[in-house]
Each structure stands twice: as structure tokens, then as C-alpha cells.
Design an enzyme around this catalytic site. Structure first.
Site, PDB file in Angstrom:
ATOM      1  N   TYR A 149      22.144  37.199 -92.819  1.00  0.00           N
ATOM      2  CA  TYR A 149      22.648  35.915 -92.333  1.00  0.00           C
ATOM      3  C   TYR A 149      21.768  35.384 -91.203  1.00  0.00           C
ATOM      4  CZ  TYR A 149      25.722  32.394 -90.274  1.00  0.00           C
ATOM      5  OH  TYR A 149      26.247  31.225 -89.767  1.00  0.00           O
ATOM      6  N   ARG A 156      16.726  28.117 -91.951  1.00  0.00           N
ATOM      7  CA  ARG A 156      17.377  26.806 -91.906  1.00  0.00           C
ATOM      8  C   ARG A 156      16.912  26.018 -90.690  1.00  0.00           C
ATOM      9  NH1 ARG A 156      23.906  26.404 -92.005  1.00  0.00           N
ATOM     10  NH2 ARG A 156      23.658  28.026 -90.405  1.00  0.00           N
ATOM     11  N   TYR A 209      25.538  29.146 -79.736  1.00  0.00           N
ATOM     12  CA  TYR A 209      25.876  30.566 -79.671  1.00  0.00           C
ATOM     13  C   TYR A 209      24.818  31.333 -78.882  1.00  0.00           C
ATOM     14  CZ  TYR A 209      29.709  30.666 -83.105  1.00  0.00           C
ATOM     15  OH  TYR A 209      30.898  30.512 -83.766  1.00  0.00           O
ATOM     16  N   GLU A 329      37.740  33.338 -94.299  1.00  0.00           N
ATOM     17  CA  GLU A 329      37.171  32.078 -93.841  1.00  0.00           C
ATOM     18  C   GLU A 329      37.811  30.953 -94.643  1.00  0.00           C
ATOM     19  OE1 GLU A 329      32.956  31.819 -92.898  1.00  0.00           O
ATOM     20  OE2 GLU A 329      32.775  30.074 -94.222  1.00  0.00           O
TER      21      GLU A 329
END
Length: 357
Positions: A149, A156, A209, A329
Site C-alpha cells: 500500500y 500515485r 498523515y 471499510e
């Protein structure tokens, strides 16, 4: 330029009924879920076949977007797309080929995928990405000295930066889930109108984050708010049991589900603050729920029924979530029409049915 009516409709239907869409000019595109992924009879429409399990005994399910404006189809590199005056829906599947440089294969594939998205949108004149759905296997596994991830987040963000796009504030709503197989698969919805990013006052924005979650922050907003066809619409990103930036309720799927829904309620309240006339309500949204462990499904159904307290459209899927300790989720969208063919979550404490029941 006068834009055509752009009202959206979401239809949830069994994959066995997909062939009937071939004659419908209103179809923008969609995603179909089954395990294993099955070939799709979609008459060249941009439909993504994702390898993801449904509850036991339930058949493959599709989430299909319709749009009232005239539509045409096209292809740009790996992307199949369908577009109108206001909206464009696209999807692609990429293998994780080993790159010529030091990047991990998933990082390189992700960067290439988002580069292709931005190139298409710039060529076709679409201003913003409204919503992105990302799927790839083994999302929590470590390879090339890093969790997959986190590799995805690097690729990205590199694509955003290379196209001069902001990686904070008005970034798209998105989700990233672990599929059961296949390569990197992405579907996206873009618009020629402005989209406003909505953040959750209970959570630190994901793009802020701290570094403990990886060398690059995730590039997504908690939700995207857009006005289409005279209606306010809200696209809520995959939402988990996170407050501030920390996971809460380790090992307790019931408490995690309630925390997910408290977060969604906070996002809806913030969207209503920004668009007071919208009047978004939890019982008027369509939901997709990803459950890590199949044995937790009944608990998640029950908690959703009790929290929302009214029938809603919902699809339940088994999938890994972006943090290994997260068990569930939930994503949602509202303000658009919800097509026929869905079953509902009942309000009583009985087991809930999924949309394919």
C-alpha cells in the site's frame, strides 16, 4: 458552453443481467465483483472485472453508473472510457511489470496508471477527478522492503506531482482495497465542473498523515462534493475506524464498524455545512462495505442496520483494507439517483441482506 443534464444514477445488479445494458446509451461504466473475476459481456463499455469475494452463496454483482447526457466511447492507452459534455468514466487493468529502474513494480504501475489518467483528462478537457476506485492484490504484504500500500501511495503521488497537480486540499475522493488476484485495477469518474474536497473534523486529512504511515501520504480527500444537473452529490471515500490518524478498536469489528459510521456521519454533516441546501442523509446513500474476515459479516450487517435505522442500498464484499489492523471499510455516495434492482438493509436486528439477495 451550455452543459447537458448530467444527473447520475447508480444501478446495482447481478452480473448475469449485465448483457441487458448493451443497448442502454445511458451507461457510463462500472465495476463488477466476483471470485474469481469473470469475463464481462458489456459490449465494449468501460467495465472493470475485479477478483473479490461476495458473501457465501451470492452471485457476482455489478455497480454501474448511468448518466443522462449523450455519451461516446473511446480508448486512451490502457484506459477504456465513456464521456459526455460534463462527465467521463474510465477504467484500466495493468500488470505489475518489473521497471528498468529501482522502483517496485506496483509503484511503477501505479505511477503509469495515474499518468495515463491525467494525460487523458488533459487531452479531453476534463478539469477534475471526482472519484477513484483502486484495487490490487496483497495490499498489506511487504515486498521490496516496503508494504505494498505504501508503494502504491508513492506511485500515485509521483504522478500527481509530475502533472503539476496538488497533493493536498482538493484531491479526489478514493479507496484502495486488496483484491483476491489480478494486477492493478483502477476506475475513475472525472468532471468538467469544480469538485470541492470535504474533510472530516474527526480525522487528520490523509494527505497530512505523519511519516509513520509511509514515506508519502495517501493522496485523497475524505469526500468529494459536486453539483451536477442542479443537484448536490457527495462521494465519500473508503472510511475506516480511524480518529485523528490512529486506528481505534483493534480486533473489535463491531466497534470498528460503529466508528466507520460515526466518521461517515461527520463527513455528511460537514458536507451539509458547505452545501446547506443539499440535505444529505445517511439513509439516502448507497454503500459498499469491505469486510476483511468473512466470519465478521453478520456483525457488520447488524451494526449498520442499528446505526442507520432505515433500509439502504448496500453491497458487501470480502477484501483486505489498507491497514492490516483494520477489519472493515465503508464507502458511500449520495445525492444521485439509486437504480432499481437492489435489496435493502432491514431495520430490525435480523441478518441483513446484501444487494444481490
Amino acid at each position: 458552453m451550455m452543459l447537458a443534464e448530467a444527473t447520475l444514477r447508480l444501478e446495482v445488479l447481478p452480473a448475469s443481467r449485465l448483457s441487458r445494458l448493451s443497448g442502454q446509451g445511458s451507461v457510463l461504466g462500472g465495476v463488477c465483483f466476483s471470485h474469481p473475476a469473470r469475463p464481462l459481456d458489456g459490449a465494449g463499455l468501460p467495465l472493470l472485472a475485479v477478483d473479490m469475494s461476495l458473501p457465501a452463496g451470492e452471485e457476482a454483482i455489478c455497480e454501474v453508473w448511468h448518466c443522462a447526457e449523450p455519451l461516446t466511447s473511446g480508448r486512451h492507452g490502457p484506459i477504456r472510457y465513456r464521456q459526455g459534455d460534463t462527465l467521463l468514466y474510465g477504467c484500466m487493468s495493468l500488470d505489475e511489470a518489473v521497471p528498468d529502474d529501482a522502483r517496485a513494480p506496483l509503484q511503477a504501475a501505479t505511477e503509469a496508471a495515474y499518468q495515463a489518467i491525467f494525460e487523458l483528462l488533459e487531452a479531453r478537457g476534463y478539469r477534475t477527478v471526482l472519484r477513484v476506485w483502486n484495487y490490487f492484490p496483497a495490499i498489506n504484504r511487504e515486498s521490496h522492503a516496503m508494504e505494498r500500500y505504501r508503494q502504491f501511495n508513492i506511485g500515485r503521488q509521483d504522478a500527481f506531482l509530475s502533472h503539476g497537480r496538488s497533493v493536498v486540499d482538493n484531491v479526489p475522493a478514493a479507496c484502495a482495497l486488496g483484491s483476491a488476484g489480478g494486477g492493478l485495477q483502477i476506475a475513475f469518474l472525472a468532471a468538467r465542473v469544480n469538485v470541492v474536497g470535504v474533510e472530516n473534523p474527526r480525522q487528520l486529512s490523509a494527505y497530512h498523515y505523519p511519516s509513520q504511515y509511509g514515506p508519502r501520504s495517501p493522496t485523497f480527500s475524505r469526500a468529494g462534493l459536486v453539483r451536477l444537473g442542479g443537484r448536490d452529490m457527495l462521494f465519500i471515500s473508503g472510511t475506516a475506524s480511524i480518529v485523528g490518524h490512529q486506528t481505534l478498536h483493534h480486533g473489535d469489528v463491531a466497534a470498528q464498524t460503529r466508528e466507520c459510521l460515526h466518521n461517515i456521519a461527520a463527513i455528511v454533516a460537514e458536507a451539509n455545512r458547505q452545501a446547506p441546501a443539499a440535505g444529505f442523509r445517511l439513509d439516502q446513500f448507497a454503500y459498499t462495505v469491505y469486510v476483511r474476515r468473512p466470519e465478521d459479516l453478520a456483525t457488520v450487517r447488524r451494526e449498520m442496520a442499528q446505526f442507520i435505522g432505515a433500509p439502504v442500498s448496500v453491497v458487501f464484499l470480502q477484501a483486505d483494507v489498507c491497514r492490516a489492523e483494520l477489519l472493515v471499510e465503508v464507502e458511500a455516495s449520495g445525492g444521485h439517483a439509486i437504480g432499481s434492482g437492489q435489496a435493502d438493509i432491514p431495520t430490525a436486528d435480523m441478518p441483513c441482506r446484501s444487494t444481490s439477495a
